[in-house]
Design a protein around this motif. Sequence first.
Motif, PDB file in Angstrom:
ATOM      1  N   LYS A 148      97.429   2.088  63.609  1.00  0.00           N
ATOM      2  CA  LYS A 148      97.736   1.526  62.292  1.00  0.00           C
ATOM      3  C   LYS A 148      96.616   1.829  61.313  1.00  0.00           C
ATOM      4  CE  LYS A 148      98.101  -2.890  59.825  1.00  0.00           C
ATOM      5  NZ  LYS A 148      98.209  -4.364  59.934  1.00  0.00           N
ATOM      6  N   GLN A 149      95.390   1.629  61.743  1.00  0.00           N
ATOM      7  CA  GLN A 149      94.257   1.884  60.849  1.00  0.00           C
ATOM      8  C   GLN A 149      94.166   3.358  60.465  1.00  0.00           C
ATOM      9  OE1 GLN A 149      92.145  -0.344  59.386  1.00  0.00           O
ATOM     10  NE2 GLN A 149      93.452  -1.938  60.236  1.00  0.00           N
ATOM     11  N   LYS A 150      94.421   4.233  61.413  1.00  0.00           N
ATOM     12  CA  LYS A 150      94.378   5.663  61.114  1.00  0.00           C
ATOM     13  C   LYS A 150      95.480   6.064  60.146  1.00  0.00           C
ATOM     14  CE  LYS A 150      92.253   7.388  65.396  1.00  0.00           C
ATOM     15  NZ  LYS A 150      92.453   8.191  66.632  1.00  0.00           N
ATOM     16  N   LYS A 151      96.684   5.587  60.413  1.00  0.00           N
ATOM     17  CA  LYS A 151      97.840   6.024  59.625  1.00  0.00           C
ATOM     18  C   LYS A 151      97.801   5.517  58.195  1.00  0.00           C
ATOM     19  CE  LYS A 151     102.915   5.987  59.591  1.00  0.00           C
ATOM     20  NZ  LYS A 151     104.140   5.571  60.327  1.00  0.00           N
ATOM     21  N   PHE A 152      97.436   4.247  58.003  1.00  0.00           N
ATOM     22  CA  PHE A 152      97.567   3.642  56.681  1.00  0.00           C
ATOM     23  C   PHE A 152      96.262   3.562  55.889  1.00  0.00           C
ATOM     24  CE2 PHE A 152     101.154   1.907  59.137  1.00  0.00           C
ATOM     25  CZ  PHE A 152     102.197   2.383  58.351  1.00  0.00           C
ATOM     26  N   TYR A 153      95.131   3.756  56.576  1.00  0.00           N
ATOM     27  CA  TYR A 153      93.853   3.622  55.871  1.00  0.00           C
ATOM     28  C   TYR A 153      92.904   4.808  56.084  1.00  0.00           C
ATOM     29  CZ  TYR A 153      95.492  -1.171  55.548  1.00  0.00           C
ATOM     30  OH  TYR A 153      96.256  -2.288  55.303  1.00  0.00           O
ATOM     31  N   GLY A 154      93.199   5.642  57.078  1.00  0.00           N
ATOM     32  CA  GLY A 154      92.240   6.684  57.432  1.00  0.00           C
ATOM     33  C   GLY A 154      92.774   8.099  57.383  1.00  0.00           C
ATOM     34  N   ASP A 155      93.787   8.353  56.539  1.00  0.00           N
ATOM     35  CA  ASP A 155      94.351   9.710  56.417  1.00  0.00           C
ATOM     36  C   ASP A 155      94.741  10.298  57.768  1.00  0.00           C
ATOM     37  OD1 ASP A 155      94.106   9.783  53.627  1.00  0.00           O
ATOM     38  OD2 ASP A 155      92.021  10.452  53.756  1.00  0.00           O
ATOM     39  N   GLY A 156      95.173   9.434  58.670  1.00  0.00           N
ATOM     40  CA  GLY A 156      95.654   9.903  59.966  1.00  0.00           C
ATOM     41  C   GLY A 156      94.585  10.183  60.987  1.00  0.00           C
ATOM     42  N   LYS A 157      93.308  10.037  60.596  1.00  0.00           N
ATOM     43  CA  LYS A 157      92.250  10.401  61.554  1.00  0.00           C
ATOM     44  C   LYS A 157      91.092   9.418  61.636  1.00  0.00           C
ATOM     45  CE  LYS A 157      89.993  13.471  58.166  1.00  0.00           C
ATOM     46  NZ  LYS A 157      90.866  13.072  57.043  1.00  0.00           N
ATOM     47  N   SER A 158      90.775   8.739  60.536  1.00  0.00           N
ATOM     48  CA  SER A 158      89.606   7.868  60.502  1.00  0.00           C
ATOM     49  C   SER A 158      89.976   6.410  60.794  1.00  0.00           C
ATOM     50  CB  SER A 158      88.925   7.945  59.127  1.00  0.00           C
ATOM     51  OG  SER A 158      88.470   9.259  58.878  1.00  0.00           O
ATOM     52  N   VAL A 159      88.998   5.659  61.303  1.00  0.00           N
ATOM     53  CA  VAL A 159      89.162   4.233  61.563  1.00  0.00           C
ATOM     54  C   VAL A 159      88.014   3.497  60.880  1.00  0.00           C
ATOM     55  CG1 VAL A 159      89.223   2.413  63.318  1.00  0.00           C
ATOM     56  CG2 VAL A 159      90.288   4.630  63.784  1.00  0.00           C
ATOM     57  N   TYR A 160      88.345   2.598  59.963  1.00  0.00           N
ATOM     58  CA  TYR A 160      87.312   1.871  59.215  1.00  0.00           C
ATOM     59  C   TYR A 160      87.237   0.396  59.589  1.00  0.00           C
ATOM     60  CZ  TYR A 160      87.134   6.023  56.300  1.00  0.00           C
ATOM     61  OH  TYR A 160      86.978   7.318  55.856  1.00  0.00           O
ATOM     62  N   GLY A 161      88.123  -0.055  60.457  1.00  0.00           N
ATOM     63  CA  GLY A 161      88.095  -1.459  60.857  1.00  0.00           C
ATOM     64  C   GLY A 161      89.210  -1.766  61.830  1.00  0.00           C
ATOM     65  N   ILE A 162      89.283  -3.035  62.217  1.00  0.00           N
ATOM     66  CA  ILE A 162      90.308  -3.484  63.156  1.00  0.00           C
ATOM     67  C   ILE A 162      90.765  -4.874  62.733  1.00  0.00           C
ATOM     68  CG2 ILE A 162      88.717  -4.575  64.804  1.00  0.00           C
ATOM     69  CD1 ILE A 162      91.549  -2.316  65.950  1.00  0.00           C
ATOM     70  N   GLY A 163      92.065  -5.158  62.899  1.00  0.00           N
ATOM     71  CA  GLY A 163      92.636  -6.415  62.433  1.00  0.00           C
ATOM     72  C   GLY A 163      92.411  -7.582  63.388  1.00  0.00           C
ATOM     73  N   PHE A 164      92.558  -8.786  62.852  1.00  0.00           N
ATOM     74  CA  PHE A 164      92.332 -10.016  63.621  1.00  0.00           C
ATOM     75  C   PHE A 164      93.602 -10.464  64.341  1.00  0.00           C
ATOM     76  CE2 PHE A 164      94.857 -12.084  60.592  1.00  0.00           C
ATOM     77  CZ  PHE A 164      94.883 -13.458  60.751  1.00  0.00           C
ATOM     78  N   ASP A 165      93.460 -11.463  65.199  1.00  0.00           N
ATOM     79  CA  ASP A 165      94.585 -12.083  65.908  1.00  0.00           C
ATOM     80  C   ASP A 165      95.518 -11.047  66.532  1.00  0.00           C
ATOM     81  OD1 ASP A 165      93.781 -14.640  65.530  1.00  0.00           O
ATOM     82  OD2 ASP A 165      95.419 -15.265  64.235  1.00  0.00           O
ATOM     83  N   ALA A 166      94.929 -10.031  67.114  1.00  0.00           N
ATOM     84  CA  ALA A 166      95.721  -8.956  67.713  1.00  0.00           C
ATOM     85  C   ALA A 166      96.251  -9.370  69.080  1.00  0.00           C
ATOM     86  CB  ALA A 166      94.865  -7.695  67.844  1.00  0.00           C
TER      87      ALA A 166
END
Length: 577
Positions: A148-166
């Motif tokens: 999810k982080q890659k697709k919607f926030y990282g142009d398909g490749k980068s990860v800038y964070g992780i969501g809570f209550d996973a």
Amino acid sequence: MKSIFKKAPAVVMSSVLLAGLAACSGGGSTADGTGSGAKDDSKDVYKIDVYSQLANFSGKQGGWFAKVIKDKFGIEMNIISQNLEGGANKYATQMASGNLGDLVVFGTDGQDYLDAIKAGALLDWTKDGLLDKYGQDIVKTLPQAIDKQKKFYGDGKSVYGIGFDAAANGASGPSEGNTMTYQLDMRWDLYQKMGSPKIKTMEDILPVLKKMQELEPKSDSGRPTYGFSLWSDWDGNMMTLAKQFACMYGYDESNMLLVSADQDKYQGLLDADGFYLRTLKLYYDANQMGLVDPDSLTQKFDDVSNKYRDGQVLFSWFPWLDSAYNTPNHTDQGKGFEMVGFDQQRIYSYGQNPYGGNRIWSIGSKAKHPEKLMQLIDWLYTPEGVMTMTNGPEGLTWEMKDGKAVLTDFGKKALRDGTTQVPDQWGGGQYKDGTNQINNTTLKISNINPNTGEPYDWNSWSSVLKDNPNPVDKSWRETTGALTPHELLQKNNQLAINKALPEPAAVMDQTLNQKLNQVATVIKQYSWKMVFAKNDSEFNQLKDEMISKAKGLGYDDLVKWQAEQTQKVFAQRKQGS
């Protein structure tokens, strides 16, 4: 509603204000005088600034959690609370300095998070293999959250964070623990005393509450009792307490809509036969019956909490609020709140979320030792980390026996009374002051801990549930045949479980957002007036005025836009099923 989790300040959540600017730039100073992100080699301690949009505390993390983090990772945390240090202005200041902090926690994955990524203020976890080397537990248990982080926030490749209550390892189903976020709870002792009358619809609670009021007209301190004691400081796009009954019918708010958790249905907030107007009418009728606290127009949530403690209120929408009254002093006398429920209920469940929620853990791009921070975040998402954050340190508050977690004698006291003093060797201070002051979570604590086969939340451990229940819990269990409200609702097929989706909610443009603010202001003002209208004629006149003014300010445009987004959500639900 956004998480309701007990609402925590800033907007629809509750309380606070402090000051004092801690370091914003690499050359600045933290509260204890060391540079942000600077490692103190003499003590081998990495002192970091944690910028949190969720924290209700500013300063050095202390107590038992600080000791765990220092012993395990050599890290000391100075927390910068956006809530306490200027709100949005503080965020702008941090961004302008070029250094948000070492560990950064966002309240949503919306514009601030997007802006920080665009400005280069956050570290890409894929850089130099950081995530793969030091975040192996996250990689293993939360692949969908990373995608999810890659697709919607990282142009398909980068990860800038992780969501809570996973939800680890793709867990599904209800996300709540023993109780739900919303329930129809009342004074159980009074309900039984009046013969446990049948309640079919939400409106049927009014005669029940009136009878309760007659049975107990005075609180512990001799003040008048009421069915409802309302407050306005949680209001967002509407009178928040006027949408809680919608949540008991399986709907929750989405701007100007109420949307079903598990059916392709929605209704406009001002629909003639919708839950919002229906609830305003219920409160109006309740006020006519003398069931609404007259202080409701001016009081805040903290005032209401005190009234629950005193026994002035007979009804609760939120099971966590019950605890204000359900103290040993009351429950030992057989007096307390429990879920009474009603026949038509389909309680909204937010559902397990393998993609992670919208509160984000991230690392600032100027952090000197990102590998240490990645290790810390990764640990917070492990069973050991979640158990520690949620229940305190193993050996102090809980221990393992026969493959299950059980509370120690100290834990039984401290987890129920946060003022309990912690031994110096475990960090000292009051237990509650030693909890994680960042105020964000990692895995949903209703997830099953693979090491125990039970949820992380100590309230749901079999050893706790079966350990000498108080007279009120005992009575409720004997009457319902269930251990918990969650169990009873699931058994009776009275849960509406929302299906988590990876795609973030669409963001309104500036023009629509301006309309939303104007319409929301009108709806809130008139909603409160309607509850306290003098008679039916005035109630209906105010309702007509509210609808007319809201439509004149663009209500229909907002409904149309949100309906289009909601149809996309329904389509995504089908694709993922």
